[in-house]
Design an enzyme around this catalytic site. Structure first.
Site, short mmCIF file in Angstrom:
data_model
loop_
_atom_site.label_atom_id
_atom_site.label_comp_id
_atom_site.label_asym_id
_atom_site.label_seq_id
_atom_site.Cartn_x
_atom_site.Cartn_y
_atom_site.Cartn_z
N ARG A 50 0.59 -3.12 -2.15
CA ARG A 50 -0.75 -2.74 -1.68
C ARG A 50 -1.01 -3.45 -0.35
O ARG A 50 -0.21 -4.28 0.09
CB ARG A 50 -1.84 -3.01 -2.72
CG ARG A 50 -1.69 -4.19 -3.62
CD ARG A 50 -1.73 -5.53 -2.96
NE ARG A 50 -2.93 -5.68 -2.12
CZ ARG A 50 -3.05 -6.51 -1.14
NH1 ARG A 50 -2.05 -7.33 -0.81
NH2 ARG A 50 -4.14 -6.58 -0.42
N GLY A 51 -2.14 -3.08 0.28
CA GLY A 51 -2.41 -3.57 1.63
C GLY A 51 -1.95 -2.47 2.58
O GLY A 51 -0.84 -1.95 2.45
N GLN A 198 -7.53 -9.67 -5.66
CA GLN A 198 -6.49 -9.85 -4.64
C GLN A 198 -6.68 -11.17 -3.88
O GLN A 198 -5.71 -11.76 -3.40
CB GLN A 198 -6.51 -8.69 -3.62
CG GLN A 198 -5.97 -7.39 -4.15
CD GLN A 198 -7.07 -6.51 -4.71
OE1 GLN A 198 -8.08 -7.00 -5.22
NE2 GLN A 198 -6.90 -5.20 -4.64
N ASP A 239 -8.38 -1.02 6.28
CA ASP A 239 -7.56 0.08 5.76
C ASP A 239 -7.63 1.30 6.65
O ASP A 239 -6.70 2.12 6.66
CB ASP A 239 -7.99 0.43 4.34
CG ASP A 239 -7.44 -0.62 3.38
OD1 ASP A 239 -8.05 -1.69 3.29
OD2 ASP A 239 -6.37 -0.37 2.79
O1 MRU Z 1 -6.63 -2.15 -2.66
P1 MRU Z 1 -5.81 -2.98 -1.72
O2 MRU Z 1 -5.39 -4.29 -2.29
O3 MRU Z 1 -4.65 -2.19 -1.16
O4 MRU Z 1 -6.79 -3.28 -0.52
C1 MRU Z 1 -6.29 -3.97 0.59
C2 MRU Z 1 -7.31 -4.34 1.59
O5 MRU Z 1 -8.45 -3.96 1.51
C3 MRU Z 1 -6.83 -5.16 2.76
O6 MRU Z 1 -7.85 -5.97 3.23
C4 MRU Z 1 -6.40 -4.19 3.87
O7 MRU Z 1 -5.44 -3.29 3.42
C5 MRU Z 1 -5.91 -4.90 5.05
S1 MRU Z 1 -4.24 -5.37 4.79
C6 MRU Z 1 -3.60 -6.21 6.06
#
Ligand code: MRU
Length: 348
Positions: A50-51, A198, A239
């Site tokens: 994820r991220g 997270q 995102d």
């Molecule tokens: O649901 P996730 O864990 O994928 O969400 C991730 C985020 O919101 C992060 O802050 C974002 O992807 C930036 S990653 C460098």
């Protein structure tokens, strides 16, 4: 160098993509092996990886997995590519890096076809190049972002935007690392980031490994911390950034930006250019992922609400551009007015 090495969330070995299972961190460090695009899509959908940038890289390798070695490009490989692209693109809707990476794969396949190369090799090489570029971009953002910090600063961050989220050095997490190394950061407040934690599970794990002082706080702590003068900067990842500078990031980011404005605390976003989507005019047009309500009514697999309790689970929110003090990208720092800055940086 004060901070220690970063942990990569992905590796491609022996014709398979290995994904560090982020659902199991910090208690277990386990890797999942993906041999088909469908398995990569499942790893993305279930948040094993994820991220935003890391999702894009996983998808890039997932496309390579649609092909066996020794195949040539042609009509059949194009059709197979599009099947894999469809499966991967349907895994999560908000992080635009996913769709951006699939587009890069499509270009790589077209180039391979023109050059008479094998699709598996071309797509693998393209994914490797994206991974290297991500590292470079993260390092540059980190350097630019850290320069905005002052010795003694205490920063607050939300979710996880470190190396685990990018496959590189981290966006917001990279800025924190670089600020720490430059002696411009003394403490990080880590929002635990409900519902899936997270911040508590992943950001705290990374900061701990890096030797950066931090404390995990409940998501609702920011107002109190700011009132007491304990937060000098907020830094988060993104995102998707719309053409007008509105920023989608993990649910709970927008209230931080409102509080930061109220308390005169700079609110920074660190994101590579691949997170900017000029095809999305503003935040209202960003698709916001709705995840299973059960993620809200449980914590670490245990119920936190009565059986049958209703719940809503939007995974992201949108921070309006007017609340963003600056966006750190690999091509420079974007300052308000963000619509103009975005237009200019993408025209370069
Ligand atoms: O649901 P996730 O864990 O994928 O969400 C991730 C985020 O919101 C992060 O802050 C974002 O992807 C930036 S990653 C460098």
């Amino acid at each position: 160098v004060k901070s220690r090495r970063v942990t990569a969330p992905l590796r491609f070995e022996d014709g398979a993509l290995e994904v560090l299972d982020q659902r199991r961190l910090p208690a277990n460090v386990e890797w999942i092996t993906c041999r088909r695009p469908e398995e990569v899509a499942e790893a993305i959908r279930t948040l094993a990886v994820r991220g935003a940038p890391a999702i894009g890289l996983a998808a890039a390798y997932g496309l390579a997995l649609a092909f066996d070695g020794g195949e040539r490009c042609g009509e059949e490989s194009r059709a197979r590519f599009e099947d894999a692209a469809r499966v991967l693109a349907s895994s999560r809707p908000t992080a635009v890096n996913l769709f951006w990476a699939i587009e890069r794969g499509r270009e790589a396949l077209a180039a391979a076809e023109a050059a008479g190369e094998e699709p598996a090799e071309a797509l693998r090489a393209s994914a490797d190049a994206l991974m290297r570029d991500q590292w470079e971009a993260d390092r540059r953002m980190a350097e630019l972002g850290a320069a905005r910090f002052e010795p003694g600063d205490r920063a607050l961050t939300h979710c996880n935007a470190g190396a685990l989220a990018t496959g590189g050095y981290g966006t917001a997490g990279g800025v924190l690392r670089a600020a720490w190394e430059a002696d411009r950061l003394t403490h990080v407040w880590v929002d635990e980031t409900r519902p899936l934690l997270q911040g508590a599970r992943l950001t705290a794990w990374e900061l701990d490994a890096a030797g950066i002082p931090f404390q995990v706080v409940a998501d609702s702590s920011a107002g109190s911390l700011m009132t007491r003068g304990l937060v000098d900067r907020v830094v988060v990842g993104a995102d998707r950034i719309a053409a007008n500078g509105d920023v989608a990031n993990k649910i709970g980011t927008y209230p931080l930006a409102v509080l930061a404005r109220r308390h005169g605390v700079p609110f920074y976003v660190a994101a590579p250019l691949s997170t900017i989507d000029v095809g999305t005019p503003d935040g209202a047009a960003i698709p916001i992922e709705e995840r299973e309500p059960s993620e809200v009514t449980t914590a670490l697999g245990r119920p936190t609400a009565p059986a049958g309790a209703g719940a809503a689970n939007p995974a992201f929110d949108v921070t309006p551009a007017e609340l963003v003090s600056a966006i750190f990208t690999e091509a420079g720092v974007l300052e308000p007015p963000l619509p103009d800055a975005i237009r200019a940086v993408l025209a370069e």
